[in-house]
Write a protein that holds these residues in place. Sequence first.
Motif, PDB file in Angstrom:
ATOM      1  N   GLN A   3     -50.521  64.950-101.539  1.00 16.58           N
ATOM      2  CA  GLN A   3     -49.805  64.355-100.721  1.00 16.58           C
ATOM      3  C   GLN A   3     -48.513  63.124-101.867  1.00 16.58           C
ATOM      4  OE1 GLN A   3     -50.845  63.963 -98.155  1.00 16.58           O
ATOM      5  NE2 GLN A   3     -49.505  61.842 -97.476  1.00 16.58           N
ATOM      6  N   TYR A   4     -48.779  63.129-103.066  1.00 18.74           N
ATOM      7  CA  TYR A   4     -48.051  62.584-103.335  1.00 18.74           C
ATOM      8  C   TYR A   4     -46.461  62.707-103.272  1.00 18.74           C
ATOM      9  CZ  TYR A   4     -45.758  59.460-107.549  1.00 18.74           C
ATOM     10  OH  TYR A   4     -45.148  58.784-107.983  1.00 18.74           O
ATOM     11  N   ARG A   5     -45.976  64.048-103.638  1.00 22.30           N
ATOM     12  CA  ARG A   5     -45.200  64.455-103.165  1.00 22.30           C
ATOM     13  C   ARG A   5     -44.475  63.786-102.171  1.00 22.30           C
ATOM     14  NH1 ARG A   5     -44.943  70.004-105.957  1.00 22.30           N
ATOM     15  NH2 ARG A   5     -42.373  69.495-105.385  1.00 22.30           N
ATOM     16  N   LEU A   6     -45.196  64.370-100.999  1.00 30.76           N
ATOM     17  CA  LEU A   6     -44.402  64.010 -99.752  1.00 30.76           C
ATOM     18  C   LEU A   6     -44.324  62.557 -99.311  1.00 30.76           C
ATOM     19  CD1 LEU A   6     -46.784  66.258 -97.415  1.00 30.76           C
ATOM     20  CD2 LEU A   6     -44.548  66.471 -97.941  1.00 30.76           C
ATOM     21  N   GLN A   7     -44.973  62.129-100.016  1.00 34.56           N
ATOM     22  CA  GLN A   7     -44.722  60.586 -99.890  1.00 34.56           C
ATOM     23  C   GLN A   7     -43.454  59.875-100.113  1.00 34.56           C
ATOM     24  OE1 GLN A   7     -46.422  58.410 -97.988  1.00 34.56           O
ATOM     25  NE2 GLN A   7     -44.804  56.328 -98.355  1.00 34.56           N
ATOM     26  N   ARG A   8     -43.611  60.986-101.650  1.00 34.49           N
ATOM     27  CA  ARG A   8     -42.361  60.580-102.654  1.00 34.49           C
ATOM     28  C   ARG A   8     -40.842  61.200-101.775  1.00 34.49           C
ATOM     29  NH1 ARG A   8     -42.852  63.035-108.063  1.00 34.49           N
ATOM     30  NH2 ARG A   8     -41.529  64.510-107.267  1.00 34.49           N
ATOM     31  N   LEU A   9     -40.997  62.485-101.412  1.00 37.66           N
ATOM     32  CA  LEU A   9     -40.224  62.419-100.541  1.00 37.66           C
ATOM     33  C   LEU A   9     -39.798  62.428 -99.567  1.00 37.66           C
ATOM     34  CD1 LEU A   9     -38.046  64.844 -99.901  1.00 37.66           C
ATOM     35  CD2 LEU A   9     -39.704  66.273 -98.885  1.00 37.66           C
ATOM     36  N   ASP A  10     -40.605  61.712 -99.111  1.00 40.59           N
ATOM     37  CA  ASP A  10     -40.255  60.216 -97.155  1.00 40.59           C
ATOM     38  C   ASP A  10     -39.730  59.351 -97.527  1.00 40.59           C
ATOM     39  OD1 ASP A  10     -42.353  62.335 -95.833  1.00 40.59           O
ATOM     40  OD2 ASP A  10     -43.890  60.447 -95.714  1.00 40.59           O
ATOM     41  N   ASP A  11     -40.620  58.269 -99.519  1.00 43.16           N
ATOM     42  CA  ASP A  11     -39.623  57.461 -99.084  1.00 43.16           C
ATOM     43  C   ASP A  11     -37.551  57.737-100.169  1.00 43.16           C
ATOM     44  OD1 ASP A  11     -41.564  56.234 -99.036  1.00 43.16           O
ATOM     45  OD2 ASP A  11     -42.104  55.903-100.884  1.00 43.16           O
ATOM     46  N   GLN A  12     -37.793  59.207-100.681  1.00 41.30           N
ATOM     47  CA  GLN A  12     -36.333  59.485-100.947  1.00 41.30           C
ATOM     48  C   GLN A  12     -35.461  59.648 -99.994  1.00 41.30           C
ATOM     49  OE1 GLN A  12     -37.214  62.555-103.387  1.00 41.30           O
ATOM     50  NE2 GLN A  12     -35.670  61.783-105.053  1.00 41.30           N
ATOM     51  N   LEU A  13     -35.969  60.044 -99.017  1.00 42.35           N
ATOM     52  CA  LEU A  13     -35.066  60.293 -97.953  1.00 42.35           C
ATOM     53  C   LEU A  13     -34.874  59.241 -97.378  1.00 42.35           C
ATOM     54  CD1 LEU A  13     -37.397  63.965 -96.049  1.00 42.35           C
ATOM     55  CD2 LEU A  13     -34.649  63.168 -97.112  1.00 42.35           C
ATOM     56  N   ARG A  14     -35.890  58.284 -97.088  1.00 44.27           N
ATOM     57  CA  ARG A  14     -35.592  56.868 -96.236  1.00 44.27           C
ATOM     58  C   ARG A  14     -34.316  56.547 -97.147  1.00 44.27           C
ATOM     59  NH1 ARG A  14     -40.377  53.290 -97.979  1.00 44.27           N
ATOM     60  NH2 ARG A  14     -38.629  52.947 -99.427  1.00 44.27           N
ATOM     61  N   ASP A  15     -34.744  56.038 -97.918  1.00 39.25           N
ATOM     62  CA  ASP A  15     -33.681  55.800 -99.097  1.00 39.25           C
ATOM     63  C   ASP A  15     -31.935  55.694 -98.900  1.00 39.25           C
ATOM     64  OD1 ASP A  15     -35.540  53.481 -99.965  1.00 39.25           O
ATOM     65  OD2 ASP A  15     -35.695  54.686-102.574  1.00 39.25           O
ATOM     66  N   GLU A  16     -31.828  57.566 -99.192  1.00 36.90           N
ATOM     67  CA  GLU A  16     -31.235  57.722 -98.922  1.00 36.90           C
ATOM     68  C   GLU A  16     -30.375  57.592 -97.159  1.00 36.90           C
ATOM     69  OE1 GLU A  16     -29.092  59.613-100.763  1.00 36.90           O
ATOM     70  OE2 GLU A  16     -31.032  59.266-102.907  1.00 36.90           O
ATOM     71  N   ILE A  17     -31.113  57.995 -96.091  1.00 37.32           N
ATOM     72  CA  ILE A  17     -30.436  57.809 -95.022  1.00 37.32           C
ATOM     73  C   ILE A  17     -30.075  56.148 -94.816  1.00 37.32           C
ATOM     74  CG2 ILE A  17     -31.712  57.452 -92.465  1.00 37.32           C
ATOM     75  CD1 ILE A  17     -33.155  60.033 -93.126  1.00 37.32           C
ATOM     76  N   SER A  18     -30.526  55.623 -95.742  1.00 35.73           N
ATOM     77  CA  SER A  18     -30.115  54.246 -95.052  1.00 35.73           C
ATOM     78  C   SER A  18     -28.542  54.134 -95.807  1.00 35.73           C
ATOM     79  CB  SER A  18     -31.411  53.316 -95.853  1.00 35.73           C
ATOM     80  OG  SER A  18     -32.542  52.993 -95.348  1.00 35.73           O
ATOM     81  N   THR A  19     -29.222  54.712 -97.313  1.00 33.83           N
ATOM     82  CA  THR A  19     -27.747  54.331 -97.460  1.00 33.83           C
ATOM     83  C   THR A  19     -26.552  54.878 -97.511  1.00 33.83           C
ATOM     84  OG1 THR A  19     -28.966  54.723-100.055  1.00 33.83           O
ATOM     85  CG2 THR A  19     -26.310  55.394-100.235  1.00 33.83           C
ATOM     86  N   LEU A  20     -26.656  55.838 -96.776  1.00 33.49           N
ATOM     87  CA  LEU A  20     -25.337  56.302 -95.453  1.00 33.49           C
ATOM     88  C   LEU A  20     -24.898  55.103 -94.357  1.00 33.49           C
ATOM     89  CD1 LEU A  20     -26.811  59.975 -95.941  1.00 33.49           C
ATOM     90  CD2 LEU A  20     -24.250  59.288 -96.817  1.00 33.49           C
ATOM     91  N   ILE A  21     -26.151  55.405 -94.212  1.00 33.11           N
ATOM     92  CA  ILE A  21     -25.726  53.951 -92.595  1.00 33.11           C
ATOM     93  C   ILE A  21     -24.851  52.773 -93.663  1.00 33.11           C
ATOM     94  CG2 ILE A  21     -26.983  52.014 -91.018  1.00 33.11           C
ATOM     95  CD1 ILE A  21     -29.489  54.748 -90.873  1.00 33.11           C
ATOM     96  N   MET A  22     -25.602  52.186 -94.585  1.00 30.58           N
ATOM     97  CA  MET A  22     -25.420  50.836 -95.238  1.00 30.58           C
ATOM     98  C   MET A  22     -24.120  50.859 -95.400  1.00 30.58           C
ATOM     99  SD  MET A  22     -27.222  49.244 -94.057  1.00 30.58           S
ATOM    100  CE  MET A  22     -26.644  47.206 -94.933  1.00 30.58           C
TER     101      MET A  22
END
Length: 125
Positions: free
Chosen positions: A3-22
């Motif tokens: 669960q912890y690793r999934l949450q960390r992956l969720d956060d990483q994906l969110r950050d990376e997608i946000s960065t691509l958009i910004m």
Amino acid sequence: MGQYRLQRLDDQLRDEISTLIMRGQVKDPRVNTFLSINRVEVTKDLSYAKVFVSSFLPDGDLKRGVAGLNAAAGFIQREIAQKLRIRQFPKLTFVVDAGMKEGFNMVQKLNELERERKENAENNG
């Protein structure tokens, strides 16, 4: 995956997608920098990821932006897969998340009701 690793992956994906958009790296004209990635939910088997997108833009613009992100999903997956080293990269699906706008509208309504209550108390008091 834990669960912890999934949450960390969720956060990483969110950050990376946000960065691509910004940074404006998603070239689809429907995608603009006012889109906000609220959260990402990756399935336990890492095959799919649901990306929740919100904005204070009008609903039509938000839906067009999400359609643009879905059209550019392959590009976004490829860009992020080059940065993150995971065995299987999830297929991204972008969906409209109206929760942020609804919450903002609710706060506005509550503030208006509070202001009306104070005015009534002053007029009657």
